[in-house]
Motif scaffolding. Sequence first.
Motif, mmCIF file in Angstrom:
data_model
loop_
_atom_site.group_PDB
_atom_site.id
_atom_site.type_symbol
_atom_site.label_atom_id
_atom_site.label_comp_id
_atom_site.label_asym_id
_atom_site.label_seq_id
_atom_site.Cartn_x
_atom_site.Cartn_y
_atom_site.Cartn_z
ATOM 1 N N UNK A 35 46.268 37.302 32.265
ATOM 2 C CA UNK A 35 45.901 36.356 31.215
ATOM 3 C C UNK A 35 44.389 36.147 31.271
ATOM 4 N N UNK A 36 43.780 36.156 30.110
ATOM 5 C CA UNK A 36 42.374 35.855 29.960
ATOM 6 C C UNK A 36 42.232 34.802 28.875
ATOM 7 N N UNK A 37 41.073 34.179 28.799
ATOM 8 C CA UNK A 37 40.839 33.205 27.742
ATOM 9 C C UNK A 37 39.399 33.296 27.270
ATOM 10 N N UNK A 38 39.210 32.864 26.031
ATOM 11 C CA UNK A 38 37.874 32.863 25.460
ATOM 12 C C UNK A 38 37.674 31.611 24.629
ATOM 13 N N UNK A 39 36.702 30.823 25.045
ATOM 14 C CA UNK A 39 36.336 29.613 24.318
ATOM 15 C C UNK A 39 35.228 29.946 23.321
ATOM 16 N N UNK A 46 38.610 35.589 33.043
ATOM 17 C CA UNK A 46 39.881 35.806 33.732
ATOM 18 C C UNK A 46 40.553 34.479 34.023
ATOM 19 N N UNK A 47 41.878 34.449 33.859
ATOM 20 C CA UNK A 47 42.669 33.263 34.162
ATOM 21 C C UNK A 47 43.616 33.532 35.333
ATOM 22 N N UNK A 48 44.447 34.559 35.204
ATOM 23 C CA UNK A 48 45.444 34.867 36.233
ATOM 24 C C UNK A 48 45.955 36.286 36.016
ATOM 25 N N UNK A 53 54.471 45.408 40.869
ATOM 26 C CA UNK A 53 55.464 45.471 41.935
ATOM 27 C C UNK A 53 55.118 44.423 42.991
ATOM 28 N N UNK A 54 56.112 43.720 43.413
ATOM 29 C CA UNK A 54 55.874 42.724 44.461
ATOM 30 C C UNK A 54 55.484 41.377 43.926
ATOM 31 N N UNK A 55 54.934 41.379 42.709
ATOM 32 C CA UNK A 55 54.606 40.106 42.080
ATOM 33 C C UNK A 55 53.444 39.350 42.688
ATOM 34 N N UNK A 56 52.559 40.066 43.397
ATOM 35 C CA UNK A 56 51.401 39.356 43.951
ATOM 36 C C UNK A 56 50.562 38.795 42.812
ATOM 37 N N UNK A 57 50.088 37.562 42.998
ATOM 38 C CA UNK A 57 49.358 36.872 41.933
ATOM 39 C C UNK A 57 47.914 36.579 42.315
ATOM 40 N N UNK A 58 47.093 36.438 41.293
ATOM 41 C CA UNK A 58 45.677 36.140 41.458
ATOM 42 C C UNK A 58 45.299 35.079 40.425
ATOM 43 N N UNK A 59 44.384 34.197 40.811
ATOM 44 C CA UNK A 59 43.952 33.135 39.920
ATOM 45 C C UNK A 59 42.444 32.962 39.993
ATOM 46 N N UNK A 60 41.889 32.465 38.903
ATOM 47 C CA UNK A 60 40.486 32.073 38.936
ATOM 48 C C UNK A 60 40.372 30.763 39.699
ATOM 49 N N UNK A 61 39.190 30.465 40.170
ATOM 50 C CA UNK A 61 38.991 29.223 40.910
ATOM 51 C C UNK A 61 39.306 28.011 40.039
ATOM 52 N N UNK A 62 39.057 28.111 38.746
ATOM 53 C CA UNK A 62 39.253 26.960 37.866
ATOM 54 C C UNK A 62 40.720 26.708 37.518
#
Length: 125
Positions: A35-39, A46-48, A53-62
């Motif tokens: 997921x990304x976003x643009x204001x 980048x958002x998340x 496979x495995x479903x490892x996730x990543x997130x932005x600090x915000x």
Amino acid sequence: VQLQASGGGLVQTGGSLRLSCAATGRTFTTYDMGWFRQAPGKEREFVAAIRRVGGHTYYSDSTKGRFTISRDNAKNAIGLQMNSLKPEDTAVYYCAAGQGIILSAVTSSDAYRYWGQGTQVTVSS
């Protein structure tokens, strides 16, 4: 793969929304999803992301700790649960798909080849 994002809307500060992204095609499980976003007036950010496979996730600090990305390979879909929303979360949110994304590129929009049309999220103060 074709992507269709939905679930955006208007919510007050502190509220929640859940975005969904439906994918067409039989190869959904070969794609890492993000997921990304643009204001307005800002670059896409980048958002998340979630691995195929495995479903490892990543997130932005915000968004870490407030947003949760998930995927359902049986339904060819991903979701983004957004809690404790803030006015600065206001943006058009896009889902994206890519293959073979290396770790250092997970947060880069250039690593994702396919994009949905975007869904507007507005958080009022």
